[in-house]
Write a protein that holds these residues in place. Sequence first.
Motif, PDB file in Angstrom:
ATOM      1  N   VAL A 131       0.136   9.736  19.013  1.00 23.52           N
ATOM      2  CA  VAL A 131      -1.318   9.794  19.178  1.00 23.52           C
ATOM      3  C   VAL A 131      -1.845   8.439  19.624  1.00 23.52           C
ATOM      4  CG1 VAL A 131      -3.517  10.203  18.013  1.00 23.52           C
ATOM      5  CG2 VAL A 131      -1.519  11.597  17.435  1.00 23.52           C
ATOM      6  N   GLY A 132      -2.663   8.440  20.668  1.00 22.35           N
ATOM      7  CA  GLY A 132      -3.287   7.217  21.145  1.00 22.35           C
ATOM      8  C   GLY A 132      -4.766   7.176  20.830  1.00 22.35           C
ATOM      9  N   VAL A 133      -5.324   5.995  20.764  1.00 22.85           N
ATOM     10  CA  VAL A 133      -6.758   5.844  20.559  1.00 22.85           C
ATOM     11  C   VAL A 133      -7.503   6.544  21.701  1.00 22.85           C
ATOM     12  CG1 VAL A 133      -8.669   4.188  20.440  1.00 22.85           C
ATOM     13  CG2 VAL A 133      -6.505   3.692  19.290  1.00 22.85           C
ATOM     14  N   ALA A 140      -4.860   1.213  11.532  1.00 23.11           N
ATOM     15  CA  ALA A 140      -5.927   0.234  11.740  1.00 23.11           C
ATOM     16  C   ALA A 140      -6.613   0.409  13.081  1.00 23.11           C
ATOM     17  CB  ALA A 140      -5.369  -1.179  11.613  1.00 23.11           C
ATOM     18  N   ASP A 141      -5.853   0.769  14.129  1.00 24.51           N
ATOM     19  CA  ASP A 141      -6.458   0.887  15.455  1.00 24.51           C
ATOM     20  C   ASP A 141      -7.389   2.085  15.564  1.00 24.51           C
ATOM     21  OD1 ASP A 141      -4.323   2.641  15.214  1.00 24.51           O
ATOM     22  OD2 ASP A 141      -3.739   2.489  17.322  1.00 24.51           O
ATOM     23  N   HIS A 151     -18.478   1.673  18.066  1.00 18.90           N
ATOM     24  CA  HIS A 151     -19.728   2.351  18.397  1.00 18.90           C
ATOM     25  C   HIS A 151     -19.476   3.779  18.872  1.00 18.90           C
ATOM     26  CE1 HIS A 151     -22.102  -1.239  17.809  1.00 18.90           C
ATOM     27  NE2 HIS A 151     -21.350  -1.920  18.671  1.00 18.90           N
ATOM     28  N   THR A 152     -18.281   4.044  19.322  1.00 15.48           N
ATOM     29  CA  THR A 152     -17.900   5.389  19.747  1.00 15.48           C
ATOM     30  C   THR A 152     -16.669   5.830  18.963  1.00 15.48           C
ATOM     31  OG1 THR A 152     -16.535   4.493  21.535  1.00 15.48           O
ATOM     32  CG2 THR A 152     -18.830   5.063  22.058  1.00 15.48           C
ATOM     33  N   PRO A 153     -16.434   7.126  18.831  1.00 12.79           N
ATOM     34  CA  PRO A 153     -15.273   7.595  18.066  1.00 12.79           C
ATOM     35  C   PRO A 153     -13.953   7.098  18.657  1.00 12.79           C
ATOM     36  CG  PRO A 153     -16.812   9.391  18.448  1.00 12.79           C
ATOM     37  CD  PRO A 153     -17.278   8.246  19.292  1.00 12.79           C
ATOM     38  N   PRO A 204     -16.274   7.887   9.917  1.00 14.81           N
ATOM     39  CA  PRO A 204     -17.160   7.813  11.094  1.00 14.81           C
ATOM     40  C   PRO A 204     -16.427   7.459  12.374  1.00 14.81           C
ATOM     41  CG  PRO A 204     -17.432   5.881   9.681  1.00 14.81           C
ATOM     42  CD  PRO A 204     -16.577   6.844   8.927  1.00 14.81           C
ATOM     43  N   GLN A 205     -15.199   6.943  12.258  1.00 15.55           N
ATOM     44  CA  GLN A 205     -14.437   6.595  13.454  1.00 15.55           C
ATOM     45  C   GLN A 205     -13.859   7.829  14.144  1.00 15.55           C
ATOM     46  OE1 GLN A 205     -13.845   5.687  10.341  1.00 15.55           O
ATOM     47  NE2 GLN A 205     -13.669   3.457  10.135  1.00 15.55           N
ATOM     48  N   VAL A 206     -13.929   8.985  13.478  1.00 20.93           N
ATOM     49  CA  VAL A 206     -13.351  10.221  14.003  1.00 20.93           C
ATOM     50  C   VAL A 206     -14.455  11.235  14.289  1.00 20.93           C
ATOM     51  CG1 VAL A 206     -11.784  12.150  13.540  1.00 20.93           C
ATOM     52  CG2 VAL A 206     -11.208   9.853  12.726  1.00 20.93           C
TER      53      VAL A 206
END
Length: 268
Positions: free
Chosen positions: A89-91, A114-115, A121-123, A142-144
């Motif tokens: 899985v990549g960011v 961590a990445d 500001h965006t997922p 909130p990062q997802v």
Amino acid sequence: MKRSDRFQSILAGLAEHGELRVDDLVDELDASPATVRRDLDTLASQGLLTRTHGGAQALSVAYDLPLRYKRLQRVDAKQLIAEAASALVGVGDVVGFSGGTTTTRIVEELSTRADIMVKSHTPNLTVVTNAVNIATELATRPQVKLVVTGGVLHPRSYELVGSFAEGVIASVALSIAFVGANALDVRSGAATHDEREAVVNRLMAQRAERAVLVLDSSKLGRTAFASMGGPEVFDTVITDADADPEQLDALRESGYTVIVAGADVRAA
């Protein structure tokens, strides 16, 4: 042995054999006959087995353990599979997850990266799932960006199934999909015990650029009721190092890319 461990052993035995007797469970669980009978009565009251004279039977041929008990099985293998899956899985990816203990463990593994969990500001990741327990795991991240299908809840797997779930999945495009299975046979492909889950899982795989089956080695070489498809649907299989090498070779020859979690990491 704790009560929860006894419950798990009883249900696992029923899943494998279909029927168990009190006398055999007394020896296996190192418990008194009275304790075993109470355990069977409790599980029967929860609708997880049928009591018989002298023991218990599974509810149906297509017996499947509730998710809360399956989480206790093959924990180490599922952790290694989760680590191997996370590495794919990549960011910024859009990732699909079916329900199941192995896919849940992958989500937990991604939640420690961590990445992905860094403030943004965006997922950093978009997740599409029909599993309410996975949605709960990610709801406070909130990062997802979390997309949950509608549907009818399957009480054993916590998966949403039916036309609502199918409609949402059919309308999205996924970078990668991780799909669990109850069985994988070279000739008949991947399968589950429930036909409604099979339809949703197959559709999720078809909507992904890369469709990955994640299952521990105990499920290889087995068949189950509802087919999800073979290498024409799933291009990759991730399993653990306890798998029979001949089974792995046969999967590769049939067209799957096979990742052996733990072994492949050490080889790299």
